[in-house]
Design an enzyme around this catalytic site. Structure first.
Site, PDB file in Angstrom:
ATOM      1  CB  THR A   1      -1.689   5.129   2.771  1.00 40.61           C
ATOM      2  OG1 THR A   1      -1.456   4.132   3.798  1.00 40.61           O
ATOM      3  CG2 THR A   1      -0.252   5.381   1.967  1.00 40.61           C
TER       4      THR A   1
ATOM      5  CE  LYS B   1       0.735   1.272   4.520  1.00 41.29           C
ATOM      6  NZ  LYS B   1       1.009   2.601   5.005  1.00 41.29           N
TER       7      LYS B   1
END
Length: 347
Positions: free
Chosen positions: A250, A193
């Site tokens: 994120t 990620k």
């Protein structure tokens, strides 16, 4: 459960986890190599380099002695950058209790070997049952955890008892912890990620808008699941906290180091200057290199990863990388479903 709990090292995430443990009534030993940081934590109850003016619990005691931190500890949470995990694990081995609960919260692969962090720990800690090694991951910015904002994470271990021990150690009213047996999936999701977070920072820095970011996150998740399942992960893991949950945090928050790094790159700042300005580890940079090699090892297509690799390491402009991504040959959205449908038609 545990009497002595230690956290290695005293970065933002390590300090935030130490704070969670202190709120759970644990006496926490927080290890740092930096003597000034140790003095500040012990005397001023601050870690100003990473968490500015947040006051830390007096239950958190810092030390620069790895032996003091590890010896007789019932549980150790390792928040060591991926590049240093092997070295720290090797150094702590002589002081480690054989029944200590080892939890790591590092999101990355080891460059060179391309091993996940539990694999690195298994190499260096042969006296610890590898099935009891625990990984902690999920959408969890340290800046929010330290302020007790509601947060959910996942802990994974092959041994359910170890995962539940980690869950009991950390869970409280603002820090909810789920268990998962899929160690590979949780580690791969947490690491990859960071690549998409870099990409999100780039797209925002280039002013591409919400449509582009939504596409990046969605197609990025497809890449993560594609490589993860090739490495042996359960694809359902990527629909959970270590997958889409961590991606959302994120890719949409300026707390994210990877988003901030990508944003700076989009403004034309060279990578070395970006990393120097950040002053903290940006795992997505090294993870992009590792994923670039892994997708070739497992013969998996990862166009976003490939283009980010070209931007980071081959000097390709972000604008041209985006143009090349949009100009790829047409394909199905969900390749596996399309392939299965075609097979059924032929039957």
């Amino acid at each position: 459960m545990s009497n002595k709990v230690s956290v290695l090292v005293a970065g933002s995430w390590g300090t935030a986890l130490a704070s969670v443990l202190a709120d759970n009534g644990k006496q926490v030993l927080l290890w740092s190599r930096n003597e000034d940081q140790v003095i500040e934590i012990n005397e001023k109850h601050r870690n100003s380099r990473f968490l500015q003016d947040v006051e830390l619990s007096p239950l958190i005691v810092a030390t620069n002695s790895l032996q003091e931190a590890v010896e007789d500890a019932d549980a150790i949470i390792m928040v060591v950058p991926s590049t240093g995990m092997r070295e720290v694990a090797s150094r702590m081995r002589p002081f480690l209790k054989k029944d200590a609960l080892i939890i790591h919260a590092t999101k990355g692969f080891e460059i060179g070997t391309l091993k996940r962090m539990t694999e690195v720990l298994a190499d260096e800690l042969p006296d610890i049952d590898a099935k009891r090694l625990v990984v902690l991951s999920g959408p969890s910015h340290a800046e929010e955890v330290i302020r007790k904002y509601p947060t959910t994470v996942v802990v994974a271990a092959q041994d359910l008892g170890a995962a539940e021990a980690a869950q009991d150690l950390l869970i409280n009213s603002y820090f909810r912890v789920y268990t998962n047996p899929d160690v590979t999936g949780v580690e791969v999701g947490g690491a990859l990620k960071n690549i998409i977070g870099l990409g999100a920072g780039l797209t925002d820095g280039l002013g591409f808008g919400d449509n582009a970011k939504a596409a990046l996150v969605t197609r990025g998740l497809a890449e993560i699941a594609r490589l993860g399942t090739a490495m042996g992960a359960n694809p359902l893991t990527f629909a959970g906290l270590a997958g889409i949950g961590d991606l959302i945090a994120t890719c949409t928050s300026q707390h994210s180091r990877n988003w901030r790094a990508g944003n700076k790159l989009a403004k034309g700042i060279p990578l070395d200057d970006v990393l120097r300005e950040m002053g903290m580890v940006v795992e997505g940079v090294k993870t992009t290199k590792a994923a670039y090699e892994l997708c070739r090892r497992f013969d998996v297509t990862m166009p976003i990863t490939d283009e980010l690799y070209n931007v980071l390491f081959d000097g390709k402009s972000p604008q041209l990388a985006a143009q090349d991504l949009m100009g790829r040959v047409r394909t199905h959205e969900i390749e596996e479903v399309a392939s299965e449908s075609a097979t059924n038609v032929l039957k």
